[in-house]
Design a protein around this motif. Structure first.
Motif, short mmCIF file in Angstrom:
data_model
loop_
_atom_site.label_atom_id
_atom_site.label_comp_id
_atom_site.label_asym_id
_atom_site.label_seq_id
_atom_site.Cartn_x
_atom_site.Cartn_y
_atom_site.Cartn_z
N ASP A 236 7.28 -11.29 -0.11
CA ASP A 236 6.96 -12.03 -1.43
C ASP A 236 8.31 -11.88 -2.51
N HIS A 237 9.31 -10.56 -2.10
CA HIS A 237 10.17 -10.63 -3.00
C HIS A 237 11.48 -10.42 -1.94
N PRO A 238 12.03 -11.29 -1.38
CA PRO A 238 13.22 -11.10 -0.58
C PRO A 238 14.39 -10.65 -0.96
N GLU A 239 14.54 -10.91 -2.47
CA GLU A 239 15.89 -10.52 -3.16
C GLU A 239 15.81 -9.09 -3.35
N VAL A 240 14.83 -8.34 -3.22
CA VAL A 240 14.70 -6.78 -3.63
C VAL A 240 15.04 -6.14 -2.39
N ASP A 241 16.25 -5.00 -2.52
CA ASP A 241 16.85 -4.18 -1.64
C ASP A 241 15.82 -3.11 -1.48
N LEU A 242 14.84 -2.72 -0.47
CA LEU A 242 13.78 -1.73 -0.46
C LEU A 242 14.72 -0.69 0.51
N GLU A 243 14.73 0.34 -0.32
CA GLU A 243 15.22 1.51 0.52
C GLU A 243 14.12 2.45 0.63
N LEU A 244 13.69 2.86 1.72
CA LEU A 244 12.48 3.81 2.20
C LEU A 244 12.94 5.10 2.38
N THR A 245 12.31 6.33 1.77
CA THR A 245 12.50 7.75 2.00
C THR A 245 11.18 8.14 2.43
N VAL A 246 11.17 8.70 3.63
CA VAL A 246 10.00 9.33 4.10
C VAL A 246 10.10 10.99 4.07
N GLU A 247 9.31 11.98 3.40
CA GLU A 247 9.59 13.13 3.08
C GLU A 247 8.20 13.90 2.85
N LEU A 248 8.26 15.08 2.65
CA LEU A 248 7.19 16.06 2.28
C LEU A 248 7.01 15.56 0.62
N SER A 249 5.58 15.86 0.33
CA SER A 249 5.20 15.22 -0.97
C SER A 249 5.92 16.15 -2.03
N GLY A 250 6.17 17.39 -1.88
CA GLY A 250 6.85 18.22 -2.74
C GLY A 250 8.47 17.73 -3.08
N THR A 251 9.11 17.55 -1.95
CA THR A 251 10.35 17.17 -1.80
C THR A 251 10.53 15.84 -2.75
N LEU A 252 9.68 14.96 -2.34
CA LEU A 252 9.57 13.46 -2.89
C LEU A 252 9.60 13.86 -4.52
N HIS A 253 8.66 14.55 -5.17
CA HIS A 253 8.55 14.85 -6.39
C HIS A 253 9.79 15.37 -7.05
N GLU A 254 10.53 16.16 -6.41
CA GLU A 254 11.69 16.82 -6.76
C GLU A 254 12.92 15.75 -7.00
N GLN A 255 12.79 14.76 -5.82
CA GLN A 255 13.87 13.79 -5.73
C GLN A 255 13.74 12.84 -6.95
N LEU A 256 12.50 12.39 -7.15
CA LEU A 256 12.06 11.72 -8.39
C LEU A 256 12.59 12.16 -9.67
#
Length: 287
Positions: A115-135
């Motif tokens: 639906d949004h081909p011009e969005v450059d999507l970068e996916l990070t898969v991590e532990l929930s706690g780590t994701l909250h810290e990175q956010l």
């Protein structure tokens, strides 16, 4: 026949199993949520939820409506984007918890990229706690992860109960320490499991630590021990540990979407991906 606003409300109730939580998610009054569900049930001629003062559950027809509602909403959003001429662009840094590795989240992401081909999507898969810290550090724009039920941050996708799981042949001996398979810190399920065992006064020992869900599953399938896991996401080949094992209750956990505190150029793309995940939330469960 089916009003998109009623379908959106239905999906919110189906995913949270709570009229109150659905109202908070949608910014509506609870009476409006009830009215939308009632009108959708009138349109289908079938009850979609069975509810009493304590619980809300999907009926068999409600389960069937989940797939229909999601597809209708996807087409509705695609048509809206096409005719309004909105074209999202830019870099979107999205973080997803390890819990979703084995779900149908990739299908949602594939649809978003289509639906949004011009969005450059970068996916990070991590532990929930780590994701909250990175956010919090500004390294991600949007996160789909677990939180403790008492924490206020994030938009609720669904509630779930944590359960103990392991290999079907595994037998626990009451007089011996519980063999634990866990994520490393700051894993939320790790913390909740250890807290529950400490409250019970039950001895434990860690037999496997891995930051990869596949690593934990391999250890559990090998019969090394037990792990705390979301009831709705139990991996194939593993089962709930029976109550007779005497393990403590683990309580509930929330799965939430959390936006970064700083507004960035990715805000529009983050909002669109969050809407796609909320609309397709039923695909994140393994029923």
């Amino acid at each position: 026949m089916y009003d998109p606003s009623h379908l959106r409300t239905f999906l919110a109730v189906a995913q949270t199993l709570s009229f109150t939580q659905a109202a908070r998610r949608l910014g509506l009054r609870q009476s409006t949520v009830s009215q939308h569900v009632r009108r959708l049930e009138d349109a289908t001629g079938r009850p979609l939820f069975s509810r009493d003062t304590h619980s809300v559950e999907l009926t068999e027809d409600g389960e069937a409506m989940l797939g229909f509602a999601r597809r209708i909403m996807e087409v509705h959003e695609q048509a809206s984007a096409f005719f309004t001429g909105t074209r999202l662009r830019g870099r979107l840094r999205f973080g997803a918890s390890e819990d979703f590795v084995l779900t149908r989240l990739p299908e949602i992401l594939e649809g978003f990229r289509y639906d949004h081909p011009e969005v450059d999507l970068e996916l990070t898969v991590e532990l929930s706690g780590t994701l909250h810290e990175q956010l919090a550090a500004g390294k991600l724009d949007l996160v789909l992860a677990k939180r403790r039920p008492e924490e206020p941050r994030g938009e609720l996708v669904w509630h779930d109960r944590l359960v103990w799981i392991g290999a079907e042949r595994l037998r626990l001996e009451p007089e011996r320490a519980v063999p634990l398979i866990v994520y490393p810190p700051p894993g939320i399920t790790r913390a909740l499991a250890l807290e529950a065992l400490e409250r019970q006064g039950r001895e434990w020992r860690i037999v496997c630590t891995s930051g990869s869900l596949n690593g934990l599953i391999a250890a559990a399938r090998a019969g090394l021990g037990v792990m705390a896991h979301s009831r709705g996401l139990i991996p194939p080949g593993l089962v709930r540990v029976p109550d007779r094992a005497g393990l403590p209750e683990l309580g509930r956990v929330d799965f939430v979407l959390v936006h970064g505190a700083r507004r960035t150029a990715a805000q529009g793309a983050a909002d669109a991906l969050a809407a796609a995940i909320l609309a397709g939330g039923d695909r994140l469960h393994r029923r």
